[in-house]
Design an enzyme around this catalytic site. Structure first.
Site, short mmCIF file in Angstrom:
data_model
loop_
_atom_site.label_atom_id
_atom_site.label_comp_id
_atom_site.label_asym_id
_atom_site.label_seq_id
_atom_site.Cartn_x
_atom_site.Cartn_y
_atom_site.Cartn_z
N GLU A 15 -44.24 -25.24 -16.72
CA GLU A 15 -43.41 -25.02 -15.53
C GLU A 15 -43.93 -23.87 -14.68
O GLU A 15 -43.17 -23.01 -14.24
CB GLU A 15 -41.96 -24.80 -15.94
CG GLU A 15 -41.33 -26.04 -16.56
CD GLU A 15 -39.82 -25.94 -16.71
OE1 GLU A 15 -39.27 -24.85 -16.45
OE2 GLU A 15 -39.19 -26.95 -17.08
N HIS A 52 -36.58 -22.80 -22.56
CA HIS A 52 -37.06 -23.43 -23.79
C HIS A 52 -37.71 -22.36 -24.67
O HIS A 52 -38.30 -21.40 -24.17
CB HIS A 52 -38.10 -24.52 -23.50
CG HIS A 52 -37.53 -25.74 -22.85
ND1 HIS A 52 -37.83 -27.02 -23.27
CD2 HIS A 52 -36.68 -25.89 -21.81
CE1 HIS A 52 -37.19 -27.89 -22.51
NE2 HIS A 52 -36.50 -27.22 -21.60
#
Length: 403
Positions: free
Chosen positions: A18, A241
């Site tokens: 990301e 995460h």
């Protein structure tokens, strides 16, 4: 903080999913230049793929494959379509070995009970396994890391690992230190919504490091770990995460000669036949899910067609009404220009939107049909191979091939 952690840990290879901003990538590249001098940022979509790799070893080649299906542009609050989800490949030389390192990020699952994106994610998993199989033939070591957005027993996960032979670091690890059950998206994370983990109260495991060797290499996972919530001495975590770390050990050996049919033990034959039959079932299940997506896409395209037809009919009706004062005999009547222009703008907006949706749904249909055709051919090929496996006869007698 992520850069400081990576510098401290000194991994051989770092895979990120990301890194949406080029500015963030350049910042990481600068901070990691000493410990990871080689890097690549994979670019795709409107805002980027988010995929990046940092390595101690020289990157000799890269390749990006963008998935044919990736959500819907009008679902802007989800944002997956704008990210251009893809799989990136980096070819590294680690000593005398060639390593194919893949990094990917699949479409998110926003509602497990009513997952409208499931056909898209299944097609992504199908394309991912195809990409890995067709590009890794000459690799000594294959490593795939990323956010798959799938539980270990989900259809896409089973399709990927069964078809490619990739093994899960968490399941193969000799030693593990991290969140309970290897969870990578935990409910206590302040960066995620309350419904992200679904019915599972503690969390889910949707991020993976998968690996496999080759005919002349064996690869083992000696240790695996995850980050555990908050950054030390801070009240927040590194990301939404948990990060994964795997210590992989590679052993080389001379390529073993493939045994002939007579040399294969009955146990090995039965095991191979069982795996082949399981793969047939998995691909058939995936094909069924893609067919469900096909029916939904056809229904949505029909709705777009009907909406466009209604907009066109409304435009003709408006033109007919506007023509009445010009055709009427007698005294002139005032023409409502403002209302006419507003209705015309509405008609054109409806027609334009319906046309865009029709084109998009037609493209979605083609991608789903293509994947379904590929799966049909794959099932036929697997069944043909399965017929060539001998099967045990009752009472341990002679063996014959499946008719």
């Amino acid at each position: 903080m992520i850069a400081e952690l990576l510098c401290k840990e000194e991994h051989d290879i770092v895979l990120l999913q990301e890194v949406w901003s080029e500015k963030d990538y350049l910042s990481l590249k600068k901070k990691l230049a000493y410990c990871h001098p080689h890097s690549h940022h994979f670019k795709s979509g409107v805002i980027g793929s988010g995929l990046a790799i940092f390595s101690k070893h020289r990157i000799h080649d890269t390749l990006l494959y963008r998935y044919s299906l990736n959500g819907y542009p009008y679902m802007a609050h989800h944002g997956d379509w704008f990210g251009g989800k893809a799989v990136g490949l980096a070819v590294l030389k680690v000593g005398s070995l060639t390593a194919n390192v893949y990094v990917t990020h699949l479409h998110a699952e926003y509602c497990r009970d009513q997952d409208s994106y499931l056909p898209h994610r299944v097609v992504q998993a199908w394309e991912l396994q195809q990409f890995v199989r067709h590009t890794s033939a000459r690799a000594d070591v294959v490593i795939l890391g990323g956010d798959l957005n799938m539980h270990p027993q989900d259809l896409g996960s089973r399709l990927l690992t069964s078809y490619t032979g990739l093994r899960d670091s968490y399941l193969e690890s000799a030693k593990f230190d991290g969140c309970e059950d290897g969870m990578t998206l935990i409910a206590d994370n302040p960066f995620i919504g309350k419904g992200c983990v679904g019915p599972l109260e503690k969390g889910i495991r949707i991020d993976y490091i998968l690996f496999k060797g080759s005919s002349n290499t064996d690869i083992y996972c000696d240790f695996m770990s995850t980050t555990k919530g908050s950054v030390p001495e801070h009240p927040f975590p590194y990301s939404d995460h948990e990060a994964l770390t795997s210590a992989l050990r590679v052993e080389t050996h001379a390529p073993a000669e493939a045994p002939s049919d007579g040399q294969r033990s009955s146990t090995n034959r039965d095991s191979a036949a069982g795996k082949m039959a399981e793969l047939v079932d998995i691909v058939t299940e995936a094909r069924t899910e893609v067919k469900v997506g096909l029916h939904c896409a056809e229904r949505r395209r029909y709705t777009a067609t009907r909406t466009g037809a209604m907009g066109l009919a409304l435009l003709f009706l408006e033109l007919a009404i506007a023509a009445v004062p010009w055709l009427a005999l007698g005294a002139e009547q005032p023409f409502p220009r403002t209302s006419f222009y507003l209705l015309a703008a509405l008609c054109f907006a409806v027609l334009f939107t319906a046309a865009l949706l029709y084109v998009f749904y037609s493209t979605e249909l083609k991608s789903l049909q293509g994947a379904e055709d590929q799966m049909r051919l794959a099932v036929g090929s697997l069944q043909e191979q399965l017929r060539g496996f001998p099967v045990a006869q009752p009472g341990g007698g002679a063996r014959s091939k499946i008719p």
